[in-house]
Design a protein around this motif. Sequence first.
Motif, PDB file in Angstrom:
ATOM      1  N   LEU A   1      26.521  30.433 -58.736  1.00 47.83           N
ATOM      2  CA  LEU A   1      27.660  28.921 -57.962  1.00 47.83           C
ATOM      3  C   LEU A   1      26.341  28.273 -56.367  1.00 47.83           C
ATOM      4  O   LEU A   1      26.910  27.480 -56.051  1.00 47.83           O
ATOM      5  N   GLU A   2      24.731  28.858 -56.653  1.00 50.00           N
ATOM      6  CA  GLU A   2      24.627  28.111 -55.720  1.00 50.00           C
ATOM      7  C   GLU A   2      24.725  26.355 -55.735  1.00 50.00           C
ATOM      8  O   GLU A   2      24.253  26.127 -55.520  1.00 50.00           O
ATOM      9  N   THR A   3      24.115  26.046 -56.876  1.00 53.60           N
ATOM     10  CA  THR A   3      23.416  25.031 -57.618  1.00 53.60           C
ATOM     11  C   THR A   3      24.971  24.367 -57.842  1.00 53.60           C
ATOM     12  O   THR A   3      24.968  22.921 -57.722  1.00 53.60           O
ATOM     13  N   SER A   4      26.027  24.619 -57.565  1.00 58.46           N
ATOM     14  CA  SER A   4      26.973  24.057 -58.345  1.00 58.46           C
ATOM     15  C   SER A   4      27.551  23.629 -56.972  1.00 58.46           C
ATOM     16  O   SER A   4      27.159  22.667 -55.627  1.00 58.46           O
ATOM     17  N   GLN A   5      28.591  22.118 -56.586  1.00 55.67           N
ATOM     18  CA  GLN A   5      29.534  21.301 -56.204  1.00 55.67           C
ATOM     19  C   GLN A   5      30.335  22.011 -55.134  1.00 55.67           C
ATOM     20  O   GLN A   5      31.318  21.245 -55.093  1.00 55.67           O
ATOM     21  N   GLN A   6      30.312  23.222 -55.084  1.00 50.60           N
ATOM     22  CA  GLN A   6      31.596  23.544 -54.584  1.00 50.60           C
ATOM     23  C   GLN A   6      30.749  24.648 -53.542  1.00 50.60           C
ATOM     24  O   GLN A   6      30.094  25.650 -53.229  1.00 50.60           O
ATOM     25  N   ALA A   7      32.063  25.026 -52.523  1.00 47.36           N
ATOM     26  CA  ALA A   7      31.816  25.557 -51.343  1.00 47.36           C
ATOM     27  C   ALA A   7      33.323  26.497 -51.172  1.00 47.36           C
ATOM     28  O   ALA A   7      33.987  25.828 -51.264  1.00 47.36           O
ATOM     29  N   THR A   8      33.094  28.136 -51.226  1.00 50.07           N
ATOM     30  CA  THR A   8      33.975  29.013 -51.022  1.00 50.07           C
ATOM     31  C   THR A   8      33.849  29.305 -49.100  1.00 50.07           C
ATOM     32  O   THR A   8      33.648  29.665 -48.576  1.00 50.07           O
ATOM     33  N   LEU A   9      35.445  28.501 -48.093  1.00 46.67           N
ATOM     34  CA  LEU A   9      35.564  28.824 -47.214  1.00 46.67           C
ATOM     35  C   LEU A   9      36.810  30.215 -46.897  1.00 46.67           C
ATOM     36  O   LEU A   9      37.645  29.601 -47.443  1.00 46.67           O
ATOM     37  N   ASN A  10      36.916  31.351 -47.171  1.00 43.80           N
ATOM     38  CA  ASN A  10      37.226  32.229 -47.813  1.00 43.80           C
ATOM     39  C   ASN A  10      38.678  31.719 -48.068  1.00 43.80           C
ATOM     40  O   ASN A  10      39.343  31.653 -47.333  1.00 43.80           O
ATOM     41  N   GLY A  11      38.813  31.622 -49.174  1.00 45.13           N
ATOM     42  CA  GLY A  11      39.574  31.523 -50.599  1.00 45.13           C
ATOM     43  C   GLY A  11      39.485  30.572 -50.499  1.00 45.13           C
ATOM     44  O   GLY A  11      40.489  29.952 -51.965  1.00 45.13           O
ATOM     45  N   THR A  12      39.631  29.249 -49.627  1.00 48.14           N
ATOM     46  CA  THR A  12      39.521  27.853 -50.168  1.00 48.14           C
ATOM     47  C   THR A  12      38.430  27.195 -50.652  1.00 48.14           C
ATOM     48  O   THR A  12      37.414  27.770 -49.995  1.00 48.14           O
ATOM     49  N   VAL A  13      38.788  26.628 -51.734  1.00 45.60           N
ATOM     50  CA  VAL A  13      37.235  26.329 -52.195  1.00 45.60           C
ATOM     51  C   VAL A  13      37.577  24.816 -52.059  1.00 45.60           C
ATOM     52  O   VAL A  13      38.094  24.148 -52.574  1.00 45.60           O
ATOM     53  N   LEU A  14      36.576  24.115 -51.605  1.00 46.49           N
ATOM     54  CA  LEU A  14      35.581  22.639 -51.146  1.00 46.49           C
ATOM     55  C   LEU A  14      35.177  22.357 -52.216  1.00 46.49           C
ATOM     56  O   LEU A  14      34.162  22.905 -52.888  1.00 46.49           O
ATOM     57  N   SER A  15      35.499  21.060 -52.801  1.00 46.42           N
ATOM     58  CA  SER A  15      34.659  20.718 -54.452  1.00 46.42           C
ATOM     59  C   SER A  15      34.055  19.498 -53.834  1.00 46.42           C
ATOM     60  O   SER A  15      34.861  18.869 -53.727  1.00 46.42           O
ATOM     61  N   SER A  16      32.563  18.969 -53.692  1.00 47.02           N
ATOM     62  CA  SER A  16      32.817  17.841 -53.970  1.00 47.02           C
ATOM     63  C   SER A  16      30.891  17.660 -54.566  1.00 47.02           C
ATOM     64  O   SER A  16      30.223  18.770 -54.088  1.00 47.02           O
ATOM     65  N   GLU A  17      30.472  16.635 -55.308  1.00 47.21           N
ATOM     66  CA  GLU A  17      29.624  16.042 -55.402  1.00 47.21           C
ATOM     67  C   GLU A  17      28.320  16.182 -54.592  1.00 47.21           C
ATOM     68  O   GLU A  17      27.100  16.811 -54.781  1.00 47.21           O
ATOM     69  N   TYR A  18      29.208  15.972 -53.400  1.00 44.80           N
ATOM     70  CA  TYR A  18      28.056  15.786 -52.275  1.00 44.80           C
ATOM     71  C   TYR A  18      27.759  17.304 -51.234  1.00 44.80           C
ATOM     72  O   TYR A  18      26.921  17.332 -50.760  1.00 44.80           O
TER      73      TYR A  18
END
Lengths: 390, 175
Positions: A148-165
Motif C-alpha cells: 500500500l506504500e505506493t497507493s493513493q491511500q493512507a490509513t489514520l486509525n481505521g479511517t481511509v483517506l484517499s487521493s492521488e496526491y
Amino acid sequence: MNPETVFTFTCPVKTNSGNKALENLPIELSGLNAGKPLIVTSIGKVGRNAIRTLTGAFGDSGMTLGVFDGLPDKVDPALIEQLRTTIIEGKYDSVISLGGGTIVDSAKILNLAVSLKTTDVRSLSAQTPVNRNLLPLVVVLTANATGLETSQQATLNGTVLSSEYLAPVLVVIDPRLTRGKEGKIIYATGLAALGRALEAHIGAGKNPFREAYSFAAIRFIRENLPAAVRNPDDKKTTLAVLNAAAMSGCAFSGTDASPLHKLGQVFQEVYNIHPGIIMGMCLPHILGDYLHQGGHDLSSLLQPLTGDDDFTQTPEDQRAGATVSVLNRFMADLYSVLGKDVPQTLKEPGVPRYVMEDILDVLDADPDGVYLRAVVGRIWDKTPVAEKKG
Amino acid sequence: MGLVDVVRAGRKPFKRAYVAVFLWFTGRAIQAAAKVDEQVRREFDSLPDDFTFSLGVLPDGPWMLIGKDKGRVKYLGGNPGGRRIYIRLAMKNIETAFLILSFRESTALATARNRLITEGEVPHALAMIRVMDIVEVYLLPKMIARLAIKRYPSWTPGRKVFGRIGIYTRVLLGI
C-alpha cells in the motif's frame, strides 16, 4: 478488453530500483526543488543499519537531513502534530519514509498535515479534500512492506483517506534494504502484493494500464517469492518481490476495496498482524468462492501465474479451475518451505477471543460484512492448505 | 536534543579523489589522443570550432573540460569558468562515477541504467563517447578496457603500441 471502454488510470509514482538506487536520492530531490528532507522511520522495524545505509547514500551531496526514528506501530496523531511543528520550524521541504506499512501511513498523514496546515490531525477524515500537490514524499521500501506504500491511500486509525496526491512522488527500492532477516517477512510482503495484484487483475472496472501493473506484479511474485522465502538474504529475488509490492500498490489504487484487502487491513489495524499473513490464509478460500460464484475472470490469472506455455496448453473452459489449483499448489509450496514459522489458521497465532470480537465488529460495519465474517470463520481453524497437498 | 536528529551528509574523500585523478588523466589523454590518433582527430574535426565538452559528477564535481581552441583540442581543467558548454555528461552521484570509472559498469550499461544525464546534442555526445572509448583502449589493458567499452576494436598492433606510447608520453609531459 474493449479499447473503447472509458476509464481513468493514474500512477504518479516514479520508481528508482536496483543497485545504488539510494544514491540517486539527492539528485531526485533537487529535481523536486527539495534540499532538506526529513527522514521518518521506526528503528525497531527497519534496524539501525538501514538508517545508516540511507543517510550514507547522501554522502558528498552537501545536504542536511533530519532523522526521526521513533514512529510507533500505529499512526499517532499527537506525534504527527509534533513532527509537523518540527518540519515547519526546521524548514524541511520534503519527507522520506524508510520502511513499509504503518511507517508510510504516518509519513503520508504527516505530509498531509504539513501541506494542508492542519493543526489537529484527528480532524482529518475521508471527507477532507486533498486536491493539490503536497510536499514531495519519497518512500524507501524495506523488506516488511505491504504494497500500500505506493497507493493513493493512507490509513489514520481505521479511517481511509484517499487521493492521488497522497501517493509518493518517488519510491526507491535498493537491494541493500530489501533483504529480510527471516523468510516469513518476505512471505508476508509477497502475499500482500499477490493478493492485491490478483484482485486488481480481476476486479471491476478493468483497464489495460491497471492490468499491466497487476500482471507484472503477479508474475514477479510467482517467479521470485519461493526463492526469496527460501533465502531471504538473496538480493535479486527480494528486490523482485519488493518491486512487485510497489506495482501492486499502483494497480490497487485504481481498484475498489476487495475482500482480501479489507480482511488484511482489519487484522493489521486491530491486532497489528501483517496483512500478508491474513491474505495468505484467505486467498485460497476467496478464489475458491469466486470460482463457484462465477462472475470473476479467474481464467485471466492463469497466464501470469503459470507462464505462457501452460496458459496456451490449457483449454479455455478449464483455465479458471486451473488458476485455483495452481494457486493452491503455490501456497502449499510456500507453507512447506516455512513450516511452522507462518500460521495457516487464525488459531495458530492465538488471536484472543476479545480481539476477534473487535475484528468481527469492524467487519459487521462493512457492506460485505456477512461474507467477510464467513471467511474469518473458515480460516479460524480450517485444515491447513499444506495438509491438502497432493 | 530535539525530536529530530539533524545529520550533515558525510563526505566520500577516497572516491572523490579517485574520480578527480581519473578525470584529470583522461582529460589530458583526450588532448594527447587528438594529436596521436587519426580517428580521434577526425571526430574533433567534425565538431564546431568552439566546441566544449564536460564530464563530471553531480552535484558539485569533480569535472573535466575538453575544448577546441583554434582547431587544437585542449584539456581545460575542471572549472568551466563561464564557457559555453556544448555537451555536458553528468554522472548522477559520486557512487555512480566510481562504478563507471572503476570499470564495474560500462558506459553503455550505465546509460541504460539511467545513471548519466546528457545535456546537448546527441550526435555531439555520441562523438565524445566514441573518443572516450578510443582513449580507454589506449590507456587500459585489454582485459580492463573490455569492461569499460561496448566492443573492443580490432586494431593493428602498430596502432595500439605506438599510439599508447605517444599518448602516455604526452599525458605525462602535458603536451
